[in-house]
Design a protein around this motif. Structure first.
Motif, PDB file in Angstrom:
ATOM      1  N   THR A   1      27.660  45.361  43.986  1.00  0.00           N
ATOM      2  CA  THR A   1      29.084  45.091  44.147  1.00  0.00           C
ATOM      3  C   THR A   1      29.296  43.590  44.270  1.00  0.00           C
ATOM      4  O   THR A   1      28.364  42.844  44.602  1.00  0.00           O
TER       5      THR A   1
ATOM      6  N   VAL B   1      38.258  46.448  48.670  1.00  0.00           N
ATOM      7  CA  VAL B   1      38.279  46.676  47.224  1.00  0.00           C
ATOM      8  C   VAL B   1      37.178  45.844  46.584  1.00  0.00           C
ATOM      9  O   VAL B   1      37.008  44.665  46.918  1.00  0.00           O
ATOM     10  N   CYS B   2      36.429  46.465  45.672  1.00  0.00           N
ATOM     11  CA  CYS B   2      35.321  45.755  45.049  1.00  0.00           C
ATOM     12  C   CYS B   2      35.154  46.172  43.595  1.00  0.00           C
ATOM     13  O   CYS B   2      35.773  47.106  43.120  1.00  0.00           O
ATOM     14  N   THR B   3      34.281  45.457  42.910  1.00  0.00           N
ATOM     15  CA  THR B   3      33.828  45.802  41.574  1.00  0.00           C
ATOM     16  C   THR B   3      32.397  46.298  41.688  1.00  0.00           C
ATOM     17  O   THR B   3      31.571  45.677  42.365  1.00  0.00           O
TER      18      THR B   3
ATOM     19  N   LYS C   1      32.961  48.866  36.979  1.00  0.00           N
ATOM     20  CA  LYS C   1      34.242  49.489  37.318  1.00  0.00           C
ATOM     21  C   LYS C   1      34.926  48.603  38.347  1.00  0.00           C
ATOM     22  O   LYS C   1      34.383  48.339  39.417  1.00  0.00           O
ATOM     23  N   ASN C   2      36.134  48.163  38.017  1.00  0.00           N
ATOM     24  CA  ASN C   2      36.917  47.303  38.904  1.00  0.00           C
ATOM     25  C   ASN C   2      37.817  48.146  39.805  1.00  0.00           C
ATOM     26  O   ASN C   2      38.138  49.289  39.477  1.00  0.00           O
ATOM     27  N   GLY C   3      38.232  47.564  40.912  1.00  0.00           N
ATOM     28  CA  GLY C   3      39.229  48.185  41.771  1.00  0.00           C
ATOM     29  C   GLY C   3      38.741  49.382  42.563  1.00  0.00           C
ATOM     30  O   GLY C   3      39.531  50.261  42.917  1.00  0.00           O
ATOM     31  N   VAL C   4      37.437  49.418  42.862  1.00  0.00           N
ATOM     32  CA  VAL C   4      36.892  50.519  43.662  1.00  0.00           C
ATOM     33  C   VAL C   4      37.286  50.298  45.119  1.00  0.00           C
ATOM     34  O   VAL C   4      37.041  49.232  45.689  1.00  0.00           O
ATOM     35  N   VAL C   5      37.914  51.307  45.731  1.00  0.00           N
ATOM     36  CA  VAL C   5      38.363  51.213  47.119  1.00  0.00           C
ATOM     37  C   VAL C   5      37.340  51.897  48.024  1.00  0.00           C
ATOM     38  O   VAL C   5      37.078  53.096  47.879  1.00  0.00           O
TER      39      VAL C   5
END
Length: 80
Positions: A23, A45-47, A60-64
């Motif tokens: 991440t 929020v991470c990638t 994958k972007n915007g992983v909460v």
């Protein structure tokens, strides 16, 4: 202050063993049997990205990641 990210890294549906999943907030793990991984990551929020020699990276972007919760992120690598 952390949560869990788990999932599977595949290529054409088959699990990829030994891929590095990381991440942009500092979490990292290597995929094991079947391409499965599990890592601890800071809440927020991470990638999430996966990479292995011989493959094109996936992300994958915007992983909460919620505090104390687990989120599943599956990634599909493509042969280079």
């Amino acid at each position: 202050m952390t949560g869990l990210i788990s999932g599977r890294v595949t290529c054409n549906g088959a699990g990829v063993v030994g891929a590095l999943v990381s991440t942009d907030t500092g979490g990292c793990a290597l995929t094991l049997s079947g391409g499965h991984y599990l890592m601890v990551a800071p809440a927020g929020v991470c990638t999430v990205a996966a990479d292995k020699s011989g493959y094109k990276p996936a992300m994958k972007n915007g992983v909460v990641v919620n505090l104390g919760d687990s989120v599943e992120v599956d990634l599909e690598l493509k042969a280079a």
